[in-house]
Design an enzyme around this catalytic site. Structure first.
Site, mmCIF file in Angstrom:
data_model
loop_
_atom_site.group_PDB
_atom_site.id
_atom_site.type_symbol
_atom_site.label_atom_id
_atom_site.label_comp_id
_atom_site.label_asym_id
_atom_site.label_seq_id
_atom_site.Cartn_x
_atom_site.Cartn_y
_atom_site.Cartn_z
ATOM 1 N N SER A 1 -1.419 7.364 1.564
ATOM 2 C CA SER A 1 -0.594 7.942 2.629
ATOM 3 C C SER A 1 -1.530 8.374 3.749
ATOM 4 O O SER A 1 -2.740 8.529 3.514
ATOM 5 C CB SER A 1 0.137 9.168 2.070
ATOM 6 N N TYR B 1 0.666 16.819 -3.293
ATOM 7 C CA TYR B 1 0.854 15.484 -2.695
ATOM 8 C C TYR B 1 -0.445 15.015 -2.045
ATOM 9 O O TYR B 1 -0.921 13.903 -2.289
ATOM 10 C CB TYR B 1 1.988 15.566 -1.668
HETATM 11 N N1 LIG Z 1 8.189 7.250 3.388
HETATM 12 C C1 LIG Z 1 7.101 7.717 3.929
HETATM 13 O O1 LIG Z 1 7.117 8.213 5.045
HETATM 14 C C2 LIG Z 1 5.785 7.616 3.203
HETATM 15 C C3 LIG Z 1 4.622 7.925 3.913
HETATM 16 C C4 LIG Z 1 3.396 7.823 3.259
HETATM 17 C C5 LIG Z 1 3.334 7.432 1.940
HETATM 18 N N2 LIG Z 1 4.496 7.150 1.275
HETATM 19 C C6 LIG Z 1 4.370 6.751 -0.117
HETATM 20 O O2 LIG Z 1 5.041 5.524 -0.316
HETATM 21 C C7 LIG Z 1 5.556 5.471 -1.640
HETATM 22 C C8 LIG Z 1 7.055 5.133 -1.604
HETATM 23 O O3 LIG Z 1 7.720 6.173 -0.943
HETATM 24 P P1 LIG Z 1 9.168 6.027 -0.309
HETATM 25 O O4 LIG Z 1 9.126 6.822 0.924
HETATM 26 O O5 LIG Z 1 9.589 4.613 -0.279
HETATM 27 O O6 LIG Z 1 9.999 6.891 -1.375
HETATM 28 P P2 LIG Z 1 11.446 6.715 -2.021
HETATM 29 O O7 LIG Z 1 11.830 8.066 -2.506
HETATM 30 O O8 LIG Z 1 12.366 5.985 -1.110
HETATM 31 O O9 LIG Z 1 11.120 5.781 -3.273
HETATM 32 C C9 LIG Z 1 10.325 6.209 -4.333
HETATM 33 C C10 LIG Z 1 10.796 5.522 -5.590
HETATM 34 O O10 LIG Z 1 9.936 5.928 -6.667
HETATM 35 C C11 LIG Z 1 10.731 6.168 -7.805
HETATM 36 N N3 LIG Z 1 10.040 7.094 -8.711
HETATM 37 C C12 LIG Z 1 9.872 8.427 -8.576
HETATM 38 N N4 LIG Z 1 9.197 8.926 -9.618
HETATM 39 C C13 LIG Z 1 8.908 7.879 -10.431
HETATM 40 C C14 LIG Z 1 8.235 7.750 -11.658
HETATM 41 N N5 LIG Z 1 7.703 8.814 -12.288
HETATM 42 N N6 LIG Z 1 8.127 6.525 -12.213
HETATM 43 C C15 LIG Z 1 8.664 5.437 -11.596
HETATM 44 N N7 LIG Z 1 9.326 5.494 -10.443
HETATM 45 C C16 LIG Z 1 9.445 6.706 -9.855
HETATM 46 C C17 LIG Z 1 12.025 6.750 -7.277
HETATM 47 O O11 LIG Z 1 13.079 6.621 -8.207
HETATM 48 C C18 LIG Z 1 12.222 5.938 -6.003
HETATM 49 O O12 LIG Z 1 13.001 4.778 -6.245
HETATM 50 C C19 LIG Z 1 5.274 6.844 -2.276
HETATM 51 O O13 LIG Z 1 4.103 6.760 -3.060
HETATM 52 C C20 LIG Z 1 5.042 7.722 -1.068
HETATM 53 O O14 LIG Z 1 4.224 8.829 -1.369
HETATM 54 C C21 LIG Z 1 5.722 7.237 1.872
#
Ligand SMILES: NC(=O)c1ccc[n+]([C@@H]2O[C@H](COP(=O)([O-])OP(=O)(O)OC[C@H]3O[C@@H](n4cnc5c(N)ncnc54)[C@H](O)[C@@H]3O)[C@@H](O)[C@H]2O)c1
Length: 252
Positions: free
Chosen positions: A143, A156
């Site tokens: 991230s 986080y």
């Molecule tokens: N969206 C953002 O702005 C952003 C920014 C930087 C990094 N990220 C990273 O990108 C990745 C995806 O994030 P997103 O925004 O698409 O989130 P999201 O909440 O849309 O999707 C996350 C998915 O992970 C699943 N999940 C949660 N805990 C789990 C576990 N223990 N085992 C298996 N699956 C699990 C959830 O059910 C969900 O479907 C994450 O690692 C997040 O930290 C997101």
């Protein structure tokens, strides 16, 4: 768009957000996709969407903080599709914000268990299977918060910084094998985690967009495009890299 015909990609957290976008894009590129998530309903919906778009996918439920789940997830990929070429270790969770001294220990532990140990566990079981192929790639979800601090988010931020260290070390461990391991550092993308922060409030989303010099937040597909590029032969000399895809957020 790379041509991943005949190859197999596994995506964790593929029931939502960036993971779902990546699963759809891998399928568009011709890969067969293992859609994994802790949540069966959303994972099954991603599988449906891949199939509706003409792709091939299976669902493998796993809580990536549990070694037995992760081992079974990887084995079901190989059992169903016969091989594993790419993995995008994407699953993650949002956290309530608290200054460090007030962060409940269980929230800190859960963040680390899912977003740091979970990535370690995924790589532990994916790597031997990917090494059965001549070449392959792993991308880990870090991230912008893996590069800079973020108030109230010690679990986080520590996990995401850790993912970059884990990625660099694993990349070096396997540098000469044909397996390239990299990380991705997204800025804010419109997903479930972000909806949790904003509560769907347009003003709050506009405020978050304003932190990004590009003037908006990302569509999840814009992050997934970079994941696919890192997996493709176009990135054949890219190894141990933490690729920033953040609309300039960490450039300021
Ligand atoms: N969206 C953002 O702005 C952003 C920014 C930087 C990094 N990220 C990273 O990108 C990745 C995806 O994030 P997103 O925004 O698409 O989130 P999201 O909440 O849309 O999707 C996350 C998915 O992970 C699943 N999940 C949660 N805990 C789990 C576990 N223990 N085992 C298996 N699956 C699990 C959830 O059910 C969900 O479907 C994450 O690692 C997040 O930290 C997101």
């Amino acid at each position: 768009m790379p041509d991943f015909g005949g190859r197999v990609a596994l995506v964790t957290g593929a029931g939502s957000g960036i993971g779902r976008a990546a699963a759809l894009l891998f399928a568009e590129s011709g890969a067969r996709v293992v859609v994994s998530d802790i949540d069966e309903t959303s994972g099954a919906e991603t599988v449906e969407r891949v199939r509706a778009a003409g792709g091939e996918a299976i669902f493998a439920r796993a809580d990536i903080s549990q070694a037995a789940d992760v081992e079974a997830m990887v084995e079901s990929a190989v059992r169903e599709f016969g091989r594993l070429d790419f993995a995008y270790n994407n699953a993650g969770i949002g956290n309530d914000a608290h200054p460090l001294a007030e962060m409940p220990e269980e929230l800190f532990d859960r963040a680390v268990a899912v977003m740091l140990k979970g990535v370690y566990l995924c790589m532990k079981y994916e790597i031997p299977r990917i090494l059965e192929q001549e070449r392959g790639a792993i991308v880990n979800a870090a991230s912008g918060a893996g590069l800079i601090g973020f108030p109230g988010q010690c679990g986080y931020v520590a996990s995401k910084h850790g993912v970059i260290g884990l990625t660099k070390t694993a990349a070096l461990d396997y540098a000469k094998t044909g397996l390239r391991i990299n990380a991705i550092c997204p800025g804010t993308a419109r997903t479930g985690i972000v909806e949790e922060w904003t509560g769907g409030d347009a003003e709050r989303e506009a405020e978050i967009a304003g932190y990004h010099p590009i003037g908006r937040i990302a569509d999840p597909r814009e992050i997934a495009e970079a994941v696919l590029w890192l997996c493709s032969d176009a990135a054949s000399f890219v190894l141990g890299h933490a690729m920033v895809v953040d609309g300039g957020y960490t450039t300021q």
